[in-house]
Design an enzyme around this catalytic site. Structure first.
Site, PDB file in Angstrom:
ATOM      1  N   LYS A   1      -0.707  -3.427  -3.614  1.00 51.03           N
ATOM      2  CA  LYS A   1       0.375  -4.406  -3.490  1.00 51.03           C
ATOM      3  C   LYS A   1      -0.029  -5.801  -3.958  1.00 51.03           C
ATOM      4  O   LYS A   1       0.828  -6.613  -4.329  1.00 51.03           O
ATOM      5  CB  LYS A   1       0.854  -4.471  -2.046  1.00 51.03           C
TER       6      LYS A   1
ATOM      7  N   SER B   1      -3.028   4.721  -3.043  1.00 50.85           N
ATOM      8  CA  SER B   1      -2.419   3.398  -3.134  1.00 50.85           C
ATOM      9  C   SER B   1      -2.956   2.384  -2.140  1.00 50.85           C
ATOM     10  O   SER B   1      -2.834   1.180  -2.366  1.00 50.85           O
ATOM     11  CB  SER B   1      -0.901   3.514  -2.977  1.00 50.85           C
TER      12      SER B   1
END
Length: 403
Positions: free
Chosen positions: A51, A303
């Site tokens: 992110k 992720s």
């Protein structure tokens, strides 16, 4: 519009801050699956998640435009840390609205980066609604976690790195929540290697994007429930769905037990700490959800790694039970001297290590003169556990198993 040129600009903006994370061959997972698998380890990224890429690129773009009044974001944690990190880097204020159920580690992580945290709402979507209103009231810029072209472009830089190191991938497997990650990565993948398959994986407890993909139109869920909190998005974004319908080939769902087993596999066999959202691609491989020819070269994106330690402890405990390495029993003994010693001696004979024990003589379901002994045993597999059961039966110890 997100295109390869925009992703290239994002890469220049973030290059001095964002780590180029390892993209490494995974021999154990490859042998188990029959595929040639490479893992992109964004769990090792600064702030522990991909992110940071999109958040930093978005805020850098705002700074270039002279917009320095501060930013507001809504996030379950990873986007929050990315926004807080980037805001601190550029010297502007950041306010993060997080769901009330957000793990404490993620709240503290955001505060440690200098951002103000507001806990609001039962899930991401409720926190999002409040954050948008708050940003407007305070005249600050709202940084969307996925439905923003600069954010998507920042996430797409991951695929540039993957294809530079392994240009002959047959497929990539990418987690899907709101869809910003897979949108940016899919644009980059199809622009560079049009024949490569792009496969998204969502949690069965948050299926909105999968259902929308199948229907070809936005479909929202009434609720979400998953240990993969990073992809626990209730409502489908029309912005990211448009990119997904154009560039993504398949969407898969994985269940909670499958996600948990993938987390444990990565921890134990790959020596990687990966959160639920980051583990869904590996879950899809381990549980046979991919329909690709054996020997296919597959890149899987891990992720993020910001898993709550309490959740990790629970997953390990349940995983040990399911893999027959731990056994929980309640054994009924005659409540008299020597009974417990006799039971412990039997466990020694069958080489079962007692790691926890409790003694109860007051339960209402006990006959007078009996006692319950609750024990947790370290065991050596299903065959060893059956040996323990047989020994208890042969020696007259009534018991029941707890799962």
């Amino acid at each position: 519009m997100v295109d390869l040129k925009r992703i290239g600009r994002a890469r220049k903006r973030i290059s001095d801050v964002v780590l180029r994370t390892p993209f490494a061959y995974a021999p154990i997972l490859s042998e188990i699956s029959g595929y040639e698998i490479y893992l992109k380890k964004e769990n090792l990224q600064r702030t522990g998640s991909f992110k940071l890429r999109g958040a930093f690129n978005k805020i850098a773009a705002l700074i270039e435009e002279g917009r320095k009044n501060g930013v507001v974001a809504a996030s379950a944690g990873n986007h929050a840390q990315g926004v807080a990190f980037a805001a601190r880097h550029f010297g502007i204020d950041a306010t993060i609205v997080m769901p009330e159920s957000t793990p404490l580690t993620k709240v503290l992580g955001v505060r440690d980066l200098g951002a103000e945290v507001i806990l609001k709402g039962a899930n991401y979507d409720e926190a999002y609604a409040y954050a948008v209103e708050y940003a407007e009231e305070q005249s600050k810029d709202f940084v969307h976690p996925f439905a923003d072209e600069e954010v998507m472009a920042g996430q797409g830089t991951i695929m540039l790195e993957m294809l530079e190191e392994e240009p002959d991938l047959d497929a990539v497997v990418i987690p899907v929540g709101g869809g910003g990650l897979i949108s940016g990565c899919a644009v980059a993948a199809k622009s560079i290697s049009p024949e490569m398959r792009v496969i998204g994986v969502a949690a069965a407890g948050a299926p909105a994007m999968k259902q929308s993909f199948d229907a070809g139109r936005p479909i929202d869920s009434t609720s979400v429930r998953t240990i993969a909190d990073g992809i626990a998005v209730r409502d489908t974004s029309p912005v990211t769905l448009e990119y997904i319908l154009q560039y993504v080939d398949e969407m898969k769902l994985v269940g909670e037990d499958e996600i948990a087993s993938a987390i444990l596999f990565l921890l134990e066999r790959q020596k990687l700490t990966v959160e639920g959202a980051g583990s869904v691609g590996v879950a899809a491989v381990l549980h046979g959800h991919l329909d690709l020819p054996k020997g296919s070269r597959i890149g899987i994106l891990l992720s993020g790694g910001n898993i709550d330690v309490t959740m990790l402890s629970l997953i390990i405990e349940k995983g040990l039970v399911k893999s027959h390495r731990k056994m929980k029993l309640v054994v009924t003994l005659i409540d008299k001297p020597g009974a417990l010693e006799r039971f412990a001696g039997l466990m020694r004979e069958v080489q079962a290590n007692i790691v926890q024990i409790g003694y109860d003589r007051t339960s209402t379901d006990l006959d007078f003169g009996d006692a319950h002994v609750s024990v947790s045993l370290e065991t050596k597999g299903a065959e060893h556990q059956e040996q323990i059961r047989n020994a208890l039966r042969e020696n007259g110890f009534p018991f029941r198993e707890e799962h």
